[in-house]
Design an enzyme around this catalytic site. Structure first.
Site, short mmCIF file in Angstrom:
data_model
loop_
_atom_site.label_atom_id
_atom_site.label_comp_id
_atom_site.label_asym_id
_atom_site.label_seq_id
_atom_site.Cartn_x
_atom_site.Cartn_y
_atom_site.Cartn_z
N GLY A 171 0.85 -1.30 -0.01
CA GLY A 171 -0.07 -0.03 -0.01
C GLY A 171 0.94 1.29 -0.16
O GLY A 171 1.90 1.34 -0.45
N SER A 172 0.25 2.38 0.72
CA SER A 172 0.93 3.44 0.46
C SER A 172 2.34 3.87 1.05
O SER A 172 3.06 4.70 0.96
CB SER A 172 0.09 4.48 1.20
OG SER A 172 -0.84 4.93 0.31
N VAL A 173 2.73 2.79 1.88
CA VAL A 173 4.07 2.96 2.41
C VAL A 173 5.08 2.73 1.27
O VAL A 173 6.31 3.30 1.38
CB VAL A 173 4.55 1.91 3.73
CG1 VAL A 173 3.96 2.16 4.84
CG2 VAL A 173 4.24 0.55 3.08
N LYS B 298 5.05 4.35 -1.39
CA LYS B 298 5.29 5.58 -1.97
C LYS B 298 6.58 6.25 -1.56
O LYS B 298 6.97 7.25 -2.33
CB LYS B 298 4.05 6.65 -1.46
CG LYS B 298 2.62 6.32 -2.10
CD LYS B 298 1.55 7.11 -1.43
CE LYS B 298 0.13 6.53 -1.93
NZ LYS B 298 -1.08 6.99 -1.33
#
Length: 485
Positions: A219-221, A223
């Site tokens: 997920g967004s980690v 990014k």
């Protein structure tokens, strides 16, 4: 001799030659491998007749051999005083099902059969002393391990804490756990029955989720990796203005990439890279992924350690970014979805590398190996795996991650008097299932002594209401506080 007898003699001679070759191969060429095989009951029986070395945490044994009071066929019983707390680190040592964890990975040292112990074995042979295995000291800090286990609780998931400067593993927790004492029992029914029950358990308690098993979408980690690739490209800086609409139109498909909150990330559908990180803007990072391309994302991930076959000495399943990404897949991968898969250890390595000025340190679980008389045999030194990003990029990422905690999605990781740099993640993984909650961070931000990654499967106790900031960030905060104390 007639022709049939000659042919028969040739066949018999060939069979004898194959038999001789096979026995030579087994008894000489493969002898060491077969002796080292954890399923070899003869090796286990022989080793249970002498004292196997302990696995130690901060001076206290978490795996040890004690005299067997039951007077059965074995002189020593393997015992795990801390029970479940270190189960996935130590693994277990069983005469019926072999060895796992450090019991297997450092098995030659613990049994005394390692090459480093050759001269000591020779000395024991000459003096008639009973051979003993080496003492394996780990890098784990008891208070940090305890804090990680208590903060994660009964939720399924994992926590990893590293020292960014050295790569030392300060804590490694996988939940659910198990009691290795039952598996090491000399009672066959107990040992075999316990193992089968654990194998049949749908919660998969024998898997070390921190480093292996079924890897997670980050997920967004992820990014952090996308932002690192953007900054390293030279086309972006932390103040660059990027698209941030409510939904990002994806080429080659009618599907769009939406933001979690449903709205745009900034006025006029634009946002700075720092603000995109602070509020975890999907559309901004999807647009950056489309601009950079899949190869740039893969290259940056590999620079952080993705794809490497690490042994710490436990084997770590390599994390991965898919090959041959089309445009929509690239945008999804840039926000840690599609088929990006990681271990919590890998995400702790990403945070640690950023905190360490861009340098990735090889994770290490063993601090030293000592003889039974406590003479140092081996003392692994910190090893650089490489540079993931420049020092300037690492500093920019640190500033961006600090805003996530001070004024963004990671506020639950705030610690009074300490600057924490972090990133939240909420990873979709199956239709209708609650998302996995992620948080990765390091602290203190400008001179970190700990980097941590947390994943809570399917939102844990919060279930569908979970998010990385709400569910995983408080666990990371507890671990960081334990290190700083």
């Amino acid at each position: 001799m007639n022709a049939p007898l000659r042919r028969l003699s040739v066949v018999v001679a060939a069979f004898f030659a194959m038999l001789l070759a096979a026995s030579t191969w087994i008894q000489f060429v493969r002898a060491d491998d077969l002796n080292a095989d954890p399923r070899n009951s003869r090796t286990l029986l022989r080793e249970l007749g002498r004292e196997r070395g302990p696995i130690v945490v901060a001076g206290d044994p978490v795996a040890e051999s004690v005299p067997d009071d039951d007077q059965d066929a074995f002189e020593y019983q393997r015992r795990y005083p801390a029970g479940e707390l270190y189960a996935h680190l130590t693994g277990y040592y069983s005469v019926y099902s072999g060895a796992t964890g450090l019991e297997a990975a450092a098995g030659d040292l613990l049994s005394g059969s390692a090459d480093q112990l050759f001269y000591r074995r020779l000395s024991d042979l000459l003096t008639g002393a009973e051979p003993r295995g080496a003492v394996v000291e780990t890098t784990v800090v008891p208070a940090v391990q305890q804090a990680a286990a208590e903060a994660l609780g009964d939720q399924r998931g994992a926590v990893v804490a590293l020292d960014p400067r050295t790569g030392d593993v300060l804590a490694m927790v996988s939940s659910p756990d198990f009691d290795p004492n039952a598996l090491a029992s000399h009672d066959r029914e107990t040992a075999v029955g316990t193992r089968q029950a654990l194998l049949d358990d749908p919660a998969r308690p024998l898997e070390n989720r921190a480093i292996s098993g079924r890897l997670y979408p980050p997920g967004s980690v992820f990014k952090l990796v996308t932002a690192a690739a953007a900054l390293e490209s030279g086309r972006y800086d932390e103040n660059s203005v990027v698209p941030g609409p409510a939904e990002l139109d994806l080429p080659q498909t009618t599907v769009t990439l939406p933001n979690a909150g449903g709205g745009a990330c900034g006025p006029d559908d634009e946002v700075s890279l720092t603000d995109a990180m602070r509020q975890s803007c999907n559309t901004a990072f999807g647009a950056i992924g489309l601009d950079l391309g899949g190869e740039a994302l893969r290259d940056q991930a590999e620079a952080f350690g993705f794809g490497q076959d690490l042994r710490i000495p436990l084997r770590v399943t390599p994390s991965s970014v898919p090959e041959e990404l089309n445009a929509p897949q690239t945008a999804q991968s840039a926000i840690g979805q599609y088929d990006v898969r990681v271990t919590p250890l890998q995400m702790a390595m990403v945070a640690a590398a950023i905190g360490n000025g861009g340098v990735v340190m090889e994770p290490q679980l063993i601090s030293s190996v000592r003889s039974a008389e406590l003479e140092v045999i081996d003392e692994p030194q910190p090893t650089e795996l490489g540079r993931a990003v420049s020092a300037e990029t690492a500093a920019a990422l640190t500033r961006m991650m600090t805003t996530v905690v001070t004024d963004g999605t990671g506020r639950a990781a705030q610690i009074d008097g300490v600057d924490v740099a972090g990133k939240t993640g909420t990873a979709q993984h199956a239709p209708g299932a609650a998302p996995h909650a992620w948080f990765t961070a390091f602290a203190p931000a400008q001179d970190p002594t700990v980097a941590v990654a947390v994943v809570v499967e399917e939102g844990g106790e919060a279930a569908s209401e979970a998010s990385g900031g709400r569910t995983a960030a408080p666990i990371a905060r507890a671990v960081i506080e334990a290190v700083l104390r």
